[in-house]
Design a protein around this motif. Structure first.
Motif, PDB file in Angstrom:
ATOM      1  N   ALA A   9       0.827  -1.209   0.000  1.00 59.21           N
ATOM      2  CA  ALA A   9       0.000   0.000   0.000  1.00 59.21           C
ATOM      3  C   ALA A   9       0.861   1.258   0.000  1.00 59.21           C
ATOM      4  N   ARG A  10       1.948   1.246   0.746  1.00 64.09           N
ATOM      5  CA  ARG A  10       2.825   2.418   0.828  1.00 64.09           C
ATOM      6  C   ARG A  10       3.511   2.696  -0.507  1.00 64.09           C
ATOM      7  N   ASP A  11       3.817   1.633  -1.260  1.00 67.61           N
ATOM      8  CA  ASP A  11       4.529   1.792  -2.528  1.00 67.61           C
ATOM      9  C   ASP A  11       3.604   2.038  -3.716  1.00 67.61           C
ATOM     10  N   ALA A  12       2.283   1.886  -3.525  1.00 66.09           N
ATOM     11  CA  ALA A  12       1.338   1.977  -4.640  1.00 66.09           C
ATOM     12  C   ALA A  12       1.234   3.404  -5.168  1.00 66.09           C
ATOM     13  N   ASP A  13       0.878   3.527  -6.441  1.00 71.83           N
ATOM     14  CA  ASP A  13       0.662   4.840  -7.037  1.00 71.83           C
ATOM     15  C   ASP A  13      -0.537   5.529  -6.383  1.00 71.83           C
ATOM     16  N   PRO A  14      -0.545   6.867  -6.362  1.00 73.07           N
ATOM     17  CA  PRO A  14      -1.720   7.572  -5.825  1.00 73.07           C
ATOM     18  C   PRO A  14      -2.994   7.135  -6.545  1.00 73.07           C
ATOM     19  N   GLY A  15      -4.023   6.847  -5.775  1.00 72.97           N
ATOM     20  CA  GLY A  15      -5.306   6.447  -6.349  1.00 72.97           C
ATOM     21  C   GLY A  15      -5.440   4.972  -6.653  1.00 72.97           C
ATOM     22  N   ALA A  16      -4.360   4.210  -6.522  1.00 74.96           N
ATOM     23  CA  ALA A  16      -4.441   2.776  -6.812  1.00 74.96           C
ATOM     24  C   ALA A  16      -5.284   2.051  -5.776  1.00 74.96           C
ATOM     25  N   LEU A  17      -5.217   2.521  -4.529  1.00 75.90           N
ATOM     26  CA  LEU A  17      -6.004   1.941  -3.447  1.00 75.90           C
ATOM     27  C   LEU A  17      -7.181   2.855  -3.149  1.00 75.90           C
ATOM     28  N   ALA A  18      -8.367   2.274  -3.101  1.00 77.21           N
ATOM     29  CA  ALA A  18      -9.575   3.055  -2.810  1.00 77.21           C
ATOM     30  C   ALA A  18     -10.064   2.764  -1.398  1.00 77.21           C
ATOM     31  N   ILE A  19     -10.624   3.789  -0.780  1.00 78.94           N
ATOM     32  CA  ILE A  19     -11.340   3.620   0.478  1.00 78.94           C
ATOM     33  C   ILE A  19     -12.687   4.324   0.344  1.00 78.94           C
ATOM     34  N   SER A  20     -13.640   3.915   1.144  1.00 78.92           N
ATOM     35  CA  SER A  20     -14.914   4.611   1.180  1.00 78.92           C
ATOM     36  C   SER A  20     -14.725   5.961   1.871  1.00 78.92           C
ATOM     37  N   ASP A  21     -15.553   6.937   1.523  1.00 78.43           N
ATOM     38  CA  ASP A  21     -15.430   8.279   2.099  1.00 78.43           C
ATOM     39  C   ASP A  21     -15.668   8.215   3.610  1.00 78.43           C
ATOM     40  N   PRO A  22     -14.674   8.534   4.424  1.00 82.65           N
ATOM     41  CA  PRO A  22     -14.827   8.411   5.877  1.00 82.65           C
ATOM     42  C   PRO A  22     -15.830   9.386   6.476  1.00 82.65           C
ATOM     43  N   ASP A  23     -16.174  10.431   5.738  1.00 86.23           N
ATOM     44  CA  ASP A  23     -17.167  11.377   6.237  1.00 86.23           C
ATOM     45  C   ASP A  23     -18.601  10.916   5.960  1.00 86.23           C
ATOM     46  N   LEU A  24     -18.742   9.863   5.163  1.00 82.07           N
ATOM     47  CA  LEU A  24     -20.061   9.354   4.811  1.00 82.07           C
ATOM     48  C   LEU A  24     -20.309   7.930   5.276  1.00 82.07           C
ATOM     49  N   ASP A  25     -19.242   7.216   5.624  1.00 80.02           N
ATOM     50  CA  ASP A  25     -19.377   5.781   5.764  1.00 80.02           C
ATOM     51  C   ASP A  25     -18.428   5.206   6.816  1.00 80.02           C
ATOM     52  N   PRO A  26     -18.919   4.376   7.737  1.00 82.79           N
ATOM     53  CA  PRO A  26     -18.022   3.744   8.711  1.00 82.79           C
ATOM     54  C   PRO A  26     -16.900   2.935   8.085  1.00 82.79           C
ATOM     55  N   LEU A  27     -17.125   2.330   6.928  1.00 81.33           N
ATOM     56  CA  LEU A  27     -16.043   1.583   6.284  1.00 81.33           C
ATOM     57  C   LEU A  27     -14.878   2.505   5.962  1.00 81.33           C
ATOM     58  N   GLY A  28     -15.170   3.748   5.614  1.00 87.39           N
ATOM     59  CA  GLY A  28     -14.114   4.711   5.338  1.00 87.39           C
ATOM     60  C   GLY A  28     -13.314   5.060   6.575  1.00 87.39           C
ATOM     61  N   TYR A  29     -14.008   5.355   7.678  1.00 86.99           N
ATOM     62  CA  TYR A  29     -13.204   5.689   8.865  1.00 86.99           C
ATOM     63  C   TYR A  29     -12.581   4.451   9.486  1.00 86.99           C
ATOM     64  N   ARG A  30     -13.150   3.281   9.240  1.00 91.50           N
ATOM     65  CA  ARG A  30     -12.473   2.067   9.701  1.00 91.50           C
ATOM     66  C   ARG A  30     -11.192   1.810   8.904  1.00 91.50           C
ATOM     67  N   ALA A  31     -11.168   2.170   7.635  1.00 90.74           N
ATOM     68  CA  ALA A  31      -9.927   2.063   6.864  1.00 90.74           C
ATOM     69  C   ALA A  31      -8.846   2.941   7.484  1.00 90.74           C
ATOM     70  N   ILE A  32      -9.225   4.171   7.839  1.00 95.61           N
ATOM     71  CA  ILE A  32      -8.249   5.083   8.454  1.00 95.61           C
ATOM     72  C   ILE A  32      -7.847   4.578   9.837  1.00 95.61           C
ATOM     73  N   HIS A  33      -8.813   4.078  10.606  1.00 97.29           N
ATOM     74  CA  HIS A  33      -8.464   3.450  11.889  1.00 97.29           C
ATOM     75  C   HIS A  33      -7.435   2.344  11.682  1.00 97.29           C
ATOM     76  N   ALA A  34      -7.676   1.502  10.672  1.00 99.17           N
ATOM     77  CA  ALA A  34      -6.758   0.386  10.413  1.00 99.17           C
ATOM     78  C   ALA A  34      -5.367   0.893  10.049  1.00 99.17           C
ATOM     79  N   PHE A  35      -5.297   1.924   9.221  1.00 97.53           N
ATOM     80  CA  PHE A  35      -3.994   2.479   8.849  1.00 97.53           C
ATOM     81  C   PHE A  35      -3.248   2.986  10.087  1.00 97.53           C
ATOM     82  N   ARG A  36      -3.972   3.651  10.976  1.00 96.04           N
ATOM     83  CA  ARG A  36      -3.338   4.215  12.168  1.00 96.04           C
ATOM     84  C   ARG A  36      -2.893   3.122  13.143  1.00 96.04           C
ATOM     85  N   LEU A  37      -3.720   2.096  13.287  1.00 91.23           N
ATOM     86  CA  LEU A  37      -3.332   0.995  14.171  1.00 91.23           C
ATOM     87  C   LEU A  37      -2.180   0.188  13.577  1.00 91.23           C
ATOM     88  N   ALA A  38      -2.176   0.027  12.251  1.00 94.02           N
ATOM     89  CA  ALA A  38      -1.080  -0.687  11.595  1.00 94.02           C
ATOM     90  C   ALA A  38       0.234   0.079  11.758  1.00 94.02           C
TER      91      ALA A  38
END
Length: 306
Positions: A135-164
């Motif tokens: 994920a760190r080496d991927a080109d910008p936009g190669a990895l998608a997340i759901s919008d964290p301001d609209l969807d728990p899946l989006g903020y859970r992605a950010i939670h996961a990044f921070r915990l990782a």
């Protein structure tokens, strides 16, 4: 209010029925459902049809990110009979007292990465490279997340990044990957880019990868939000939406309620009861149902009684 045990809830919900609704052919001809996007396939292709076959009540559902669902109900833009959330706490924070006083928790899930095998991203995952390096080496936009301001899946992605970042000692990882990720505003469309080749991967729930026939690389339990034993660790991450709601990391719990303002309240309560008894269907479609259903709040007798 304390939740009731799985055994007592199942006994009450299933009394006198196959999936809990037999003999409930009422005056209601349809039920409207506003639900989290990750439920679209299981509700449209499985639960909705069985509910109509057993009750004679047609199910009409719309799907959005759960934050968006709560805003639509709170702002009076949508008037569903039933709301199904991918974040039990969010539903209770936003709808209790004003729109409902109860809910039934129905399932859990796990977060990870769905990907296209024929991309560099996918090839590296399948070769065994750590997902965070990929994920760190991927080109910008190669990895998608759901919008964290609209969807728990989006903020859970950010939670996961921070915990990782903490788990693996990756200075600056969470911010860099979050900034580089494409944010999809429509959760049901999150995997469309992977399927069309516009994206290499997306952070999704396990069932979503299965729904689309895509390979799934699970995150470790320390940050996949599937295991209640890690609740304290999950809670070390948080995200504040543009609307000012602070979502703290927690085990994933889906829940459902019928709104007090429902046009078809009887049909809504019947649907929630049916959904609570649909554990086999949910499990077959990638959800975790051990320990469910659980009730919370002033659940109506029509939902729990035979």
């Amino acid at each position: 209010m304390q939740s009731r045990s799985r055994r007592s809830v199942l006994a009450a919900l299933s009394a006198g029925s196959g999936l809990g609704i037999a003999g409930c052919l009422g005056d209601d001809e349809s039920v409207s459902v506003l639900a989290a996007g990750s439920l679209a396939v299981v509700l449209d292709d499985h639960v909705g049809g069985q509910f109509e076959a057993e009750t004679g009540i047609a199910c009409h559902a719309e799907y959005y990110g759960t934050n968006a669902v709560m805003r639509m109900v709170s702002d009076g833009r949508k008037y569903p009979d039933v709301v199904v959330s991918a974040d039990a706490g969010l539903l209770r924070d936003r709808l209790y007292d004003t729109h409902t006083t109860w809910d039934v928790s129905i399932a859990s899930n796990a977060v990870g990465i769905a990907y296209a095998s024929d991309t560099r991203f996918g090839e590296r995952l399948e070769a065994g490279d750590p997902w965070y390096e990929v994920a760190r080496d991927a080109d910008p936009g190669a990895l998608a997340i759901s919008d964290p301001d609209l969807d728990p899946l989006g903020y859970r992605a950010i939670h996961a990044f921070r915990l990782a970042e903490r788990e693996h000692g990756l200075d600056g990882f969470a911010e860099a990957v979050t900034d580089a990720a494409y944010r999809e505003p429509q959760e049901p469309q999150l995997l469309a880019g992977v399927e069309t080749g516009n994206r290499a991967a997306a952070v999704v729930y396990r069932n979503m990868a299965a729904d689309h026939g895509l390979p799934f690389h699970p995150f470790p339990e320390a940050y996949d939000f599937s295991n209640p034993e890690y609740a304290d660790r999950y809670a070390e991450a948080s995200y504040t939406t543009d609307g000012g709601y602070t979502a703290t990391g927690a085990p994933i719990v889906y829940n459902a309620t019928a709104l007090e303002s429902a046009d078809s309240p009887d049909a809504g309560r019947k649907f929630v009861r049916f959904l609570a008894n649909a554990s086999d269907l949910l499990r077959e479609n990638g959800f975790e149902t051990a320990g469910f259903p659980r009730t919370h709040g002033d659940v109506p007798a029509e939902v729990t009684d035979g």
